[in-house]
Design an enzyme around this catalytic site. Structure first.
Site, PDB file in Angstrom:
ATOM      1  N   CYS A   1      -8.823   9.160  12.425  1.00  9.42           N
ATOM      2  CA  CYS A   1      -8.897   7.716  12.221  1.00  9.42           C
ATOM      3  C   CYS A   1     -10.140   7.470  11.384  1.00  9.42           C
ATOM      4  O   CYS A   1     -11.206   8.038  11.680  1.00  9.42           O
ATOM      5  CB  CYS A   1      -8.985   6.972  13.549  1.00  9.42           C
ATOM      6  SG  CYS A   1      -9.253   5.184  13.346  1.00  9.42           S
TER       7      CYS A   1
ATOM      8  N   THR B   1      -2.775   5.247  10.904  1.00 12.13           N
ATOM      9  CA  THR B   1      -1.624   4.593  11.525  1.00 12.13           C
ATOM     10  C   THR B   1      -0.600   4.188  10.478  1.00 12.13           C
ATOM     11  O   THR B   1       0.600   4.411  10.638  1.00 12.13           O
ATOM     12  CB  THR B   1      -2.076   3.366  12.333  1.00 12.13           C
ATOM     13  OG1 THR B   1      -3.036   3.766  13.313  1.00 12.13           O
ATOM     14  CG2 THR B   1      -0.899   2.719  13.027  1.00 12.13           C
TER      15      THR B   1
ATOM     16  N   TYR C   1      -3.875  -1.998  13.825  1.00  6.66           N
ATOM     17  CA  TYR C   1      -2.499  -1.542  13.664  1.00  6.66           C
ATOM     18  C   TYR C   1      -2.104  -0.534  14.740  1.00  6.66           C
ATOM     19  O   TYR C   1      -0.927  -0.307  14.990  1.00  6.66           O
ATOM     20  CB  TYR C   1      -2.326  -0.865  12.306  1.00  6.66           C
ATOM     21  CG  TYR C   1      -2.112  -1.786  11.124  1.00  6.66           C
ATOM     22  CD1 TYR C   1      -2.449  -3.140  11.173  1.00  6.66           C
ATOM     23  CD2 TYR C   1      -1.580  -1.296   9.946  1.00  6.66           C
ATOM     24  CE1 TYR C   1      -2.264  -3.965  10.090  1.00  6.66           C
ATOM     25  CE2 TYR C   1      -1.387  -2.106   8.842  1.00  6.66           C
ATOM     26  CZ  TYR C   1      -1.733  -3.440   8.909  1.00  6.66           C
ATOM     27  OH  TYR C   1      -1.535  -4.259   7.819  1.00  6.66           O
TER      28      TYR C   1
ATOM     29  N   ASP D   1      -6.458  -0.325   4.034  1.00  8.86           N
ATOM     30  CA  ASP D   1      -6.642  -0.014   5.449  1.00  8.86           C
ATOM     31  C   ASP D   1      -6.381  -1.284   6.257  1.00  8.86           C
ATOM     32  O   ASP D   1      -6.470  -2.397   5.724  1.00  8.86           O
ATOM     33  CB  ASP D   1      -8.049   0.507   5.729  1.00  8.86           C
ATOM     34  CG  ASP D   1      -8.228   0.943   7.183  1.00  8.86           C
ATOM     35  OD1 ASP D   1      -7.401   1.744   7.657  1.00  8.86           O
ATOM     36  OD2 ASP D   1      -9.180   0.492   7.842  1.00  8.86           O
ATOM     37  N   SER D   2      -6.081  -1.101   7.524  1.00 14.00           N
ATOM     38  CA  SER D   2      -5.855  -2.255   8.384  1.00 14.00           C
ATOM     39  C   SER D   2      -7.141  -3.019   8.644  1.00 14.00           C
ATOM     40  O   SER D   2      -7.096  -4.175   9.072  1.00 14.00           O
ATOM     41  CB  SER D   2      -5.242  -1.803   9.718  1.00 14.00           C
ATOM     42  OG  SER D   2      -6.096  -0.885  10.372  1.00 14.00           O
TER      43      SER D   2
ATOM     44  N   CYS E   1      -5.518   4.809   6.008  1.00 12.49           N
ATOM     45  CA  CYS E   1      -5.307   4.391   7.390  1.00 12.49           C
ATOM     46  C   CYS E   1      -4.323   5.371   7.998  1.00 12.49           C
ATOM     47  O   CYS E   1      -3.201   5.523   7.488  1.00 12.49           O
ATOM     48  CB  CYS E   1      -4.752   2.969   7.414  1.00 12.49           C
ATOM     49  SG  CYS E   1      -4.237   2.378   9.043  1.00 12.49           S
TER      50      CYS E   1
ATOM     51  N   GLU F   1     -15.293  -1.704  15.497  1.00 17.96           N
ATOM     52  CA  GLU F   1     -15.070  -3.001  14.848  1.00 17.96           C
ATOM     53  C   GLU F   1     -15.988  -4.082  15.416  1.00 17.96           C
ATOM     54  O   GLU F   1     -16.341  -5.035  14.717  1.00 17.96           O
ATOM     55  CB  GLU F   1     -13.605  -3.416  15.017  1.00 17.96           C
ATOM     56  CG  GLU F   1     -12.612  -2.532  14.285  1.00 17.96           C
ATOM     57  CD  GLU F   1     -12.311  -3.022  12.883  1.00 17.96           C
ATOM     58  OE1 GLU F   1     -12.462  -4.213  12.614  1.00 17.96           O
ATOM     59  OE2 GLU F   1     -11.938  -2.181  12.042  1.00 17.96           O
TER      60      GLU F   1
ATOM     61  N   HIS G   1     -12.107   5.083  11.242  1.00 19.06           N
ATOM     62  CA  HIS G   1     -13.223   4.442  11.944  1.00 19.06           C
ATOM     63  C   HIS G   1     -14.128   5.458  12.639  1.00 19.06           C
ATOM     64  O   HIS G   1     -15.316   5.200  12.856  1.00 19.06           O
ATOM     65  CB  HIS G   1     -12.703   3.483  13.021  1.00 19.06           C
ATOM     66  CG  HIS G   1     -12.128   2.219  12.497  1.00 19.06           C
ATOM     67  ND1 HIS G   1     -10.945   2.175  11.801  1.00 19.06           N
ATOM     68  CD2 HIS G   1     -12.561   0.934  12.574  1.00 19.06           C
ATOM     69  CE1 HIS G   1     -10.670   0.921  11.477  1.00 19.06           C
ATOM     70  NE2 HIS G   1     -11.640   0.151  11.936  1.00 19.06           N
TER      71      HIS G   1
END
Length: 273
Positions: free
Chosen positions: A192, A75, A42, A10-11, A73, A158, A194
């Site tokens: 996503c 993206t 990303y 993952d980013s 991820c 984040e 997150h």
């Protein structure tokens, strides 16, 4: 058997929500998680940049022994997976496989809706790619899909602000934008990794009649089926029940922040790209 873990990329931290579901459903396998935290996010980057970054990280996981890599991820799955599968793997590692999180989700999303109106909440990069529109059309052409880009949601998570009043504002804003596109939406996909951390706030502003889907369990179920259908790949994945975590940024910071997604602090190693 030599050490051949399943790689999860993952980013940043969000893919840990997918890894947690994978370990919960398939605990016998060895896993390596790689977060490209030094270059996250990303979602705002170009297709070419995401593709290059993702390919570099996949190659690092290959060098760690991974025969199978999951792009946890959205993206990266939207902007890089197809090129890696079609252009790179045949030349650099034809016997290895890279899978994403979009296909497993789009294969089942139609089973959850009664109205045929589905909402996608995602990063701007995923929305712009139209990957969900294309993939859902393949499996459920009768569905009508509405998308909403939520550029502030990943930074909120984040930066540990996902429980703040500011998060309430941005969650309400984007849910309102999406629902104004169609009041008949009865299924929402958190596209996503997150976004599950914002689920309590999303649930508060969404009618109870609406189904909200997170990807972790869907991807875990899909991987279970994939390994059953591909016993040759399953045989190449080592089964020691181990976990390793790598980050391209500070291991100390990663270990602390990862605890939000993983449920407890983790020990990570630094990986130089």
């Amino acid at each position: 058997m030599s050490y051949q873990p399943i790689g999860v990329f993952d980013s940043g931290y969000g893919g840990l929500t997918v890894l947690k579901s994978l370990v919960g459903k398939l605990p016998q396998y060895d896993y390596i998680y790689l977060g490209d935290n030094a270059r996250t996010p990303y979602g705002t980057r170009s297709f070419d940049t995401v593709y290059q970054y993702t390919l570099e990280c996949v190659q690092h996981l290959f060098r760690k022994g991974c025969q199978l890599v999951i792009l946890a991820c959205n993206t990266a799955s939207a902007k890089a997976l197809r090129n890696i599968q079609q252009l790179d793997l045949p030349h650099i590692a034809p016997e290895r496989r890279v899978l994403g999180v979009i296909r497993p989700t789009t294969e089942v999303i139609g089973h959850y809706t009664k109205t045929g109106h589905v909402g996608i909440l995602a990063t701007r990069g995923t929305v712009t790619s139209e990957s969900y529109l294309v993939e859902i059309e393949k499996f459920f052409p009768e569905l009508t899909v509405f998308q909403e880009a939520c550029p502030m949601w990943v930074p909120l998570v984040e930066n540990g602000e996902y429980q703040s009043a500011g998060a309430d504002y941005f969650v309400q804003q984007h849910i309102d934008h999406l629902m104004r596109q169609s009041p008949d939406i009865d299924t929402l996909l958190l596209a996503c990794t997150h976004y599950p951390l914002l689920l309590p706030k999303i649930r508060k502003v969404v009618p109870e009649s609406i189904t909200i889907l997170s990807q972790g369990d869907i991807v875990a179920t899909s991987l279970t089926d994939y390994l059953r259908r591909h016993p040759d790949m399953d045989a190449q994945c080592s089964k020691g029940g181990t976990l390793q975590f790598y980050t391209t940024d500070s291991p100390t910071e990663f270990g602390r922040q990862a605890g939000v997604f993983w449920g407890e602090p983790v020990e990570a190693e630094w990986l130089k790209l």
